[in-house]
Design a protein around this motif. Structure first.
Motif, mmCIF file in Angstrom:
data_model
loop_
_atom_site.group_PDB
_atom_site.id
_atom_site.type_symbol
_atom_site.label_atom_id
_atom_site.label_comp_id
_atom_site.label_asym_id
_atom_site.label_seq_id
_atom_site.Cartn_x
_atom_site.Cartn_y
_atom_site.Cartn_z
ATOM 1 N N PHE A 57 0.828 -1.200 0.000
ATOM 2 C CA PHE A 57 0.000 0.000 0.000
ATOM 3 C C PHE A 57 0.870 1.260 0.000
ATOM 4 C CE2 PHE A 57 -2.025 3.273 2.736
ATOM 5 C CZ PHE A 57 -3.041 3.671 1.871
ATOM 6 N N GLN A 58 1.910 1.267 0.833
ATOM 7 C CA GLN A 58 2.775 2.442 0.886
ATOM 8 C C GLN A 58 3.572 2.610 -0.405
ATOM 9 O OE1 GLN A 58 4.412 1.431 4.979
ATOM 10 N NE2 GLN A 58 4.029 3.601 5.266
ATOM 11 N N ASN A 59 3.999 1.488 -0.977
ATOM 12 C CA ASN A 59 4.681 1.556 -2.264
ATOM 13 C C ASN A 59 3.743 2.101 -3.344
ATOM 14 O OD1 ASN A 59 7.435 0.634 -3.298
ATOM 15 N ND2 ASN A 59 6.093 -0.181 -4.880
ATOM 16 N N LEU A 60 2.480 1.659 -3.292
ATOM 17 C CA LEU A 60 1.473 2.141 -4.240
ATOM 18 C C LEU A 60 1.236 3.636 -4.061
ATOM 19 C CD1 LEU A 60 -0.631 1.351 -6.418
ATOM 20 C CD2 LEU A 60 -2.259 0.929 -4.558
ATOM 21 N N LEU A 61 1.240 4.104 -2.816
ATOM 22 C CA LEU A 61 1.083 5.533 -2.560
ATOM 23 C C LEU A 61 2.186 6.340 -3.235
ATOM 24 C CD1 LEU A 61 0.004 6.076 1.170
ATOM 25 C CD2 LEU A 61 -1.317 6.505 -0.896
ATOM 26 N N PHE A 62 3.419 5.855 -3.133
ATOM 27 C CA PHE A 62 4.541 6.572 -3.748
ATOM 28 C C PHE A 62 4.416 6.573 -5.274
ATOM 29 C CE2 PHE A 62 6.538 6.427 0.385
ATOM 30 C CZ PHE A 62 7.333 7.560 0.392
ATOM 31 N N GLU A 63 4.048 5.430 -5.838
ATOM 32 C CA GLU A 63 3.913 5.362 -7.297
ATOM 33 C C GLU A 63 2.792 6.272 -7.788
ATOM 34 O OE1 GLU A 63 3.864 1.657 -9.301
ATOM 35 O OE2 GLU A 63 5.502 0.787 -8.128
ATOM 36 N N LYS A 64 1.647 6.234 -7.096
ATOM 37 C CA LYS A 64 0.530 7.084 -7.504
ATOM 38 C C LYS A 64 0.849 8.564 -7.263
ATOM 39 C CE LYS A 64 -3.398 3.895 -7.295
ATOM 40 N NZ LYS A 64 -3.898 4.187 -8.646
ATOM 41 N N SER A 65 1.622 8.862 -6.214
ATOM 42 C CA SER A 65 2.037 10.245 -5.974
ATOM 43 C C SER A 65 2.949 10.732 -7.094
ATOM 44 C CB SER A 65 2.764 10.352 -4.628
ATOM 45 O OG SER A 65 1.913 10.013 -3.569
ATOM 46 N N CYS A 66 3.845 9.858 -7.522
ATOM 47 C CA CYS A 66 4.738 10.187 -8.625
ATOM 48 C C CYS A 66 3.935 10.465 -9.896
ATOM 49 C CB CYS A 66 5.724 9.041 -8.843
ATOM 50 S SG CYS A 66 6.806 9.249 -10.272
ATOM 51 N N GLU A 82 11.767 15.207 -2.804
ATOM 52 C CA GLU A 82 11.048 15.682 -1.636
ATOM 53 C C GLU A 82 9.586 15.973 -1.932
ATOM 54 O OE1 GLU A 82 13.060 18.813 0.442
ATOM 55 O OE2 GLU A 82 15.008 17.798 0.361
ATOM 56 N N GLN A 83 9.256 16.322 -3.191
ATOM 57 C CA GLN A 83 7.863 16.556 -3.559
ATOM 58 C C GLN A 83 7.044 15.274 -3.482
ATOM 59 O OE1 GLN A 83 8.475 18.807 -7.435
ATOM 60 N NE2 GLN A 83 6.718 19.900 -6.627
ATOM 61 N N VAL A 84 7.612 14.192 -4.009
ATOM 62 C CA VAL A 84 6.919 12.899 -3.950
ATOM 63 C C VAL A 84 6.799 12.441 -2.498
ATOM 64 C CG1 VAL A 84 7.017 10.473 -4.630
ATOM 65 C CG2 VAL A 84 7.665 12.241 -6.269
ATOM 66 N N GLN A 85 7.869 12.601 -1.724
ATOM 67 C CA GLN A 85 7.835 12.240 -0.305
ATOM 68 C C GLN A 85 6.734 13.011 0.416
ATOM 69 O OE1 GLN A 85 9.534 10.265 1.837
ATOM 70 N NE2 GLN A 85 11.072 9.346 0.504
ATOM 71 N N SER A 86 6.632 14.307 0.132
ATOM 72 C CA SER A 86 5.657 15.150 0.815
ATOM 73 C C SER A 86 4.230 14.739 0.463
ATOM 74 C CB SER A 86 5.889 16.614 0.433
ATOM 75 O OG SER A 86 4.953 17.452 1.074
ATOM 76 N N LEU A 87 3.955 14.498 -0.842
ATOM 77 C CA LEU A 87 2.607 14.116 -1.256
ATOM 78 C C LEU A 87 2.238 12.742 -0.694
ATOM 79 C CD1 LEU A 87 0.023 14.567 -2.793
ATOM 80 C CD2 LEU A 87 1.146 13.725 -4.871
ATOM 81 N N ALA A 88 3.181 11.788 -0.738
ATOM 82 C CA ALA A 88 2.903 10.445 -0.223
ATOM 83 C C ALA A 88 2.613 10.475 1.275
ATOM 84 C CB ALA A 88 4.080 9.518 -0.514
ATOM 85 N N ASN A 89 3.382 11.265 2.023
ATOM 86 C CA ASN A 89 3.135 11.372 3.458
ATOM 87 C C ASN A 89 1.819 12.072 3.759
ATOM 88 O OD1 ASN A 89 5.536 10.501 5.410
ATOM 89 N ND2 ASN A 89 6.423 11.161 3.490
ATOM 90 N N SER A 90 1.460 13.063 2.938
ATOM 91 C CA SER A 90 0.174 13.736 3.116
ATOM 92 C C SER A 90 -0.975 12.775 2.846
ATOM 93 C CB SER A 90 0.073 14.941 2.173
ATOM 94 O OG SER A 90 1.031 15.924 2.501
ATOM 95 N N LEU A 91 -0.834 11.962 1.807
ATOM 96 C CA LEU A 91 -1.865 10.981 1.489
ATOM 97 C C LEU A 91 -2.015 9.953 2.612
ATOM 98 C CD1 LEU A 91 -1.136 10.405 -2.301
ATOM 99 C CD2 LEU A 91 -3.283 11.260 -1.334
#
Length: 473
Positions: free
Chosen positions: A33-42, A72-81
């Motif tokens: 799920f967390q990996n999916l969050l990063f991919e979808k954030s990207c 850092e943009q992807v990290q920020s969006l994934a953490n916000s999600l």
């Protein structure tokens, strides 16, 4: 094998097999799920392939961890999600957990655990759909969280199982049951984390979520076949019967404040458990992000680390905890677990070595001591007919601690990346230190109270003996 023997064994297990199946699915899901969050954030931020960046045609930017793990943009969006996901899951689960916990005290165990499990299956179908629709908006993932949350969420499944285990048991038997419950959680975590990334890498997201759904269905079948509603002896109450809403939502809130011996000790243990849950939830939320940023880990590498951690935690609670419990109290076992957690986080804050992190997973051998000790200690400080209500309060505590931890750490962690990624883990060490101090003080207070009680009892017996001797003369 004799069917009656098997049935007796299953009855002794109570809800542990269902909890194991649930945790197995949850731990398979979490890294994926967390990996999916990063991919979808990207994809949400860039919506481009590596071809536009001059890479090989068959490489996809958002599937290549090393290509953007420092972004850092992807990290920020994934953490916000992840923060929004936790809010959507936890806030609706608070009133639901209260009502489900009250059902345990009314001997409605099966219904109280079936409701969240059925909702979980429905939410898993949402994940399957969104994994097929690969480039859909990551915000659609929140639909699944809301469905599960409104039915009680993960806190109600664990809380109801814990309340069911401790009812009708005392002393070492209660500790053993709680340890067995934690072992079911740990074993599910160990196997699930190990398989998680490997299944995703071999078969893709859709197969992973389909397997999780099957495990959840098996958990429902087990509950229907083997979990029975036990009738507990009601304690007479001179007060008139209150409404279901009051019993479910209002009465549990007064369990902590009710006048009783060692009320302060109960409140202190409850608050210390809250700090530990805040630290645990917060670190769980950002640990994948931290490992991804610091060590360029994907869900496969993270799953292997989590599997090792869960393995040591499970071995500790199955074999080490029962032995040590014969020598020292639950509170001091919890203290050992807290010290080991603090040691790991302290090293993690400064480490850049994947090998060292995997070696230090052995420190998780005491990780499940903490929850086992806190749950057992809190259960010992309330009455038998309050166990369900207390489990509801602990569920609320888990939910509130999770919300606060997610709000603070998921929003704070991206801000620390330009300074030092170890700020958050090091801050969590401080919080665990406070919980440790409170736990130790409450233990001494409990011991002092018991000595005073024994002294008064001895004095009363001595006075009674003297009076009997005078009467005889």
């Amino acid at each position: 094998m004799d069917r009656s023997f098997l049935k007796a064994l299953v009855t002794q297990w109570r809800t542990e097999p269902a909890l194991f199946l649930y945790m197995l699915g949850s731990y398979i899901k979490m890294p994926v799920f967390q990996n999916l969050l990063f991919e979808k954030s990207c994809w949400e931020l860039y919506n481009v392939s590596c071809l536009s960046l001059g890479a090989r045609k068959d490489d996809d930017l958002c599937s290549n961890v090393t290509a953007y793990h420092k972004d850092e943009q992807v990290q920020s969006l994934a953490n916000s999600l992840f923060f929004y996901s936790s809010l959507t899951l936890t806030i609706p689960s608070i009133p639901s957990s209260l009502m489900l916990g009250s059902l345990v005290d009314k001997s409605r165990i099966r219904l109280s655990i079936l409701i969240p499990l059925i909702a979980l299956v429905i939410s898993s179908f949402v994940y399957i759909g969104l994994s097929i629709w690969e480039h859909s908006s990551p915000y659609y993932l929140l639909i699944s969280d809301f469905i599960f949350g409104i039915a009680g969420g993960y806190t109600s499944i664990i809380g109801v199982s814990a309340a069911y285990s401790v009812r009708g048991s005392m002393g070492n038997i209660r500790s053993a049951r709680m340890a067995r419950l934690e072992a079911a959680i740990g074993l599910g975590g160990c196997i699930g984390s190990f398989l998680s990334g490997k299944i995703r890498a071999a078969f893709g997201y859709t197969v992973v979520f389909s397997i999780i759904t099957v495990l959840q269905v098996f958990a429902i079948i087990y509950v229907l076949l083997f979990v029975k509603d036990e009738v507990y002896e009601e304690i007479p109450d001179s007060q008139p019967e209150s409404s279901f809403i009051r019993r479910s939502l209002i009465d549990p809130l007064f369990v902590l404040t009710r006048l009783r011996p060692l009320r302060i000790v109960l409140i202190a243990c409850f608050c210390a458990f809250g700090l530990e849950l805040f630290a645990f939830s917060g670190m769980s939320d950002i640990q994948f992000s931290f490992m991804r940023f610091q060590l360029a880990w994907d869900d496969v590498a993270y799953g292997q680390f989590t599997s090792l951690s869960s393995l040591f935690g499970t071995l500790g609670v199955i074999f080490l905890y029962p032995f040590l419990r014969l020598l020292i109290s639950d509170v001091f076992l919890g203290s050992i677990g807290l010290v080991l957690k603090m040691t790991f986080l302290l090293v993690l804050s400064f480490s850049t070595s994947s090998l060292l992190m995997n070696i230090l997973s052995i420190l998780f051998i005491g990780s499940r001591f903490v929850s086992t000790a806190f749950r057992t200690q809190i259960a010992n400080l309330v009455e038998e007919d309050e166990q369900g209500q207390m489990s509801s309060l602990v569920s609320i505590l888990e939910g509130v601690a999770g919300i606060l931890a997610t709000a603070v750490l998921n929003n704070l962690f991206p801000l620390t990346l330009s300074i030092w990624a170890g700020i958050c883990p090091l801050s969590i060490v401080g919080l665990l230190g406070i919980a440790l101090i409170i736990l130790i003080i409450s233990s001494f207070r409990l011991s002092s109270y018991r000595r005073e009680e024994e002294g008064m009892r001895d004095e009363t017996q001595s006075t009674t003996t003297t009076m009997d001797a005078v009467d005889y003369q």
